[in-house]
Write a protein that holds these residues in place. Sequence first.
Motif, PDB file in Angstrom:
ATOM      1  N   GLU A   1      57.248   9.583  39.654  1.00 11.52           N
ATOM      2  CA  GLU A   1      56.480   8.431  39.211  1.00 11.52           C
ATOM      3  C   GLU A   1      56.694   8.286  37.713  1.00 11.52           C
ATOM      4  O   GLU A   1      56.609   9.266  36.973  1.00 11.52           O
ATOM      5  CB  GLU A   1      54.982   8.602  39.482  1.00 11.52           C
ATOM      6  CG  GLU A   1      54.610   8.925  40.922  1.00 11.52           C
ATOM      7  CD  GLU A   1      55.052   7.882  41.951  1.00 11.52           C
ATOM      8  OE1 GLU A   1      55.372   6.750  41.553  1.00 11.52           O
ATOM      9  OE2 GLU A   1      55.091   8.229  43.150  1.00 11.52           O
ATOM     10  N   VAL A   2      56.991   7.092  37.308  1.00  9.90           N
ATOM     11  CA  VAL A   2      57.216   6.815  35.890  1.00  9.90           C
ATOM     12  C   VAL A   2      56.025   5.988  35.420  1.00  9.90           C
ATOM     13  O   VAL A   2      55.603   5.072  36.118  1.00  9.90           O
ATOM     14  CB  VAL A   2      58.516   6.012  35.702  1.00  9.90           C
ATOM     15  CG1 VAL A   2      58.728   5.667  34.246  1.00  9.90           C
ATOM     16  CG2 VAL A   2      59.701   6.816  36.241  1.00  9.90           C
ATOM     17  N   TYR A   3      55.464   6.323  34.280  1.00 12.34           N
ATOM     18  CA  TYR A   3      54.330   5.538  33.820  1.00 12.34           C
ATOM     19  C   TYR A   3      54.492   5.078  32.375  1.00 12.34           C
ATOM     20  O   TYR A   3      55.271   5.651  31.621  1.00 12.34           O
ATOM     21  CB  TYR A   3      53.024   6.313  33.995  1.00 12.34           C
ATOM     22  CG  TYR A   3      53.035   7.688  33.407  1.00 12.34           C
ATOM     23  CD1 TYR A   3      53.515   8.767  34.142  1.00 12.34           C
ATOM     24  CD2 TYR A   3      52.575   7.916  32.115  1.00 12.34           C
ATOM     25  CE1 TYR A   3      53.545  10.037  33.598  1.00 12.34           C
ATOM     26  CE2 TYR A   3      52.590   9.181  31.573  1.00 12.34           C
ATOM     27  CZ  TYR A   3      53.080  10.239  32.311  1.00 12.34           C
ATOM     28  OH  TYR A   3      53.113  11.490  31.768  1.00 12.34           O
ATOM     29  N   GLY A   4      53.787   4.035  32.043  1.00 10.96           N
ATOM     30  CA  GLY A   4      53.907   3.477  30.702  1.00 10.96           C
ATOM     31  C   GLY A   4      53.171   2.150  30.612  1.00 10.96           C
ATOM     32  O   GLY A   4      52.189   1.961  31.310  1.00 10.96           O
TER      33      GLY A   4
ATOM     34  N   LEU B   1      56.908   2.116  38.966  1.00  7.99           N
ATOM     35  CA  LEU B   1      56.439   2.193  37.591  1.00  7.99           C
ATOM     36  C   LEU B   1      54.942   1.944  37.634  1.00  7.99           C
ATOM     37  O   LEU B   1      54.491   0.977  38.255  1.00  7.99           O
ATOM     38  CB  LEU B   1      57.084   1.096  36.745  1.00  7.99           C
ATOM     39  CG  LEU B   1      58.607   1.074  36.747  1.00  7.99           C
ATOM     40  CD1 LEU B   1      59.098  -0.088  35.887  1.00  7.99           C
ATOM     41  CD2 LEU B   1      59.152   2.388  36.217  1.00  7.99           C
ATOM     42  N   LEU B   2      54.180   2.822  37.023  1.00  6.06           N
ATOM     43  CA  LEU B   2      52.735   2.641  36.976  1.00  6.06           C
ATOM     44  C   LEU B   2      52.331   2.233  35.579  1.00  6.06           C
ATOM     45  O   LEU B   2      52.608   2.945  34.616  1.00  6.06           O
ATOM     46  CB  LEU B   2      52.045   3.964  37.320  1.00  6.06           C
ATOM     47  CG  LEU B   2      50.523   3.986  37.121  1.00  6.06           C
ATOM     48  CD1 LEU B   2      49.819   3.127  38.153  1.00  6.06           C
ATOM     49  CD2 LEU B   2      50.000   5.418  37.186  1.00  6.06           C
ATOM     50  N   CYS B   3      51.690   1.096  35.455  1.00  9.00           N
ATOM     51  CA  CYS B   3      51.215   0.687  34.136  1.00  9.00           C
ATOM     52  C   CYS B   3      49.881   1.373  33.895  1.00  9.00           C
ATOM     53  O   CYS B   3      48.935   1.190  34.661  1.00  9.00           O
ATOM     54  CB  CYS B   3      51.063  -0.828  34.049  1.00  9.00           C
ATOM     55  SG  CYS B   3      50.415  -1.309  32.434  1.00  9.00           S
TER      56      CYS B   3
END
Lengths: 143, 143
Positions: free
Chosen positions: A131-134, A94-96
């Motif tokens: 890749e999941v970001y949020g 998870l990419l902030c």
Amino acid sequence: MKQSDKYAEILKKGDLRATKQRYAILEVLDCNGAPVSAEDLYIQLKRKGIPISLSTVYRILDAFQEKGIVVRSNFPDVSKAVYELFCEEHHHHLLCVDCRRVFPVEGCPLEDYERLIEERLNFTVKGHNLEVYGHCKDCKKKT
Amino acid sequence: MKQSDKYAEILKKGDLRATKQRYAILEVLDCNGAPVSAEDLYIQLKRKGIPISLSTVYRILDAFQEKGIVVRSNFPDVSKAVYELFCEEHHHHLLCVDCRRVFPVEGCPLEDYERLIEERLNFTVKGHNLEVYGHCKDCKKKT
DNA sequence: GTTCCTGCAAATAATTTGCATACCT
DNA sequence: AGGTATGCAAATTATTTGCAGGAAC
């Protein structure tokens, strides 16, 4: 088994000579749970007092990737590649988008999806890049 | 509605002036089902006789991405970014590592996964980037 | 007319390569 | 010794930026 023996074994398996630089890269990757860019890696190595050049970092990462020792990927909106040790337990990150930190998530939801693609589209899936970001917990608080 | 009206509307919505170059980029992106790199786009535009420079292509793609008109992503092992029109029906792609062609796949398997991440890790998911790679039907035949 | 857009050339960032030297085995 | 790995500097590739002229509103 000592850590350094583990690294020696990884290198031997890949038919790569054991050098100080390669050990050091394996060690840094091993400590960083998350993927790192070549330059970050270089900075961390320098900070530890390891004599190495940036081009060697690239060359070693290339060799490692060829041997399946590391995995290279890209985060959205970032033009540089990031690398992490190949790990038996396939997982994602998870990419902030606020603090830019990266968090690992166990497991992968894509097994069924890949099976479906193989059946429906007659496409042999070799792998994927997800890749999941949020916004992470901490950054949400700040707003 | 005419195609060009559609493009005009997209630009107006994004508060962007209607220029020949922007129309042309929208048109090329609209025809290419798959994501394209800035350079490919530039080559296709030149081939069509559109007067444009590579930096303008980058600038327009940047502006479009900012307005949510296009989506930028990266394929594994490719160091350049690719762009495609944002599309209501969220979907993904299959990249054939042999012929390098890209195939769209309808649907997305990640809704449940994202919900799980939000609940378990208290991370607000804004989006994701997924690329699946392997061997396409045609390339399998060739071996 | 004013503001935004574009082209050109030059700057920057990321990565790769050639070649001489140094290090593993 | 023999072959491979490394360092340095220079080359390439991808992308960005400054500035002057040109086009949209």
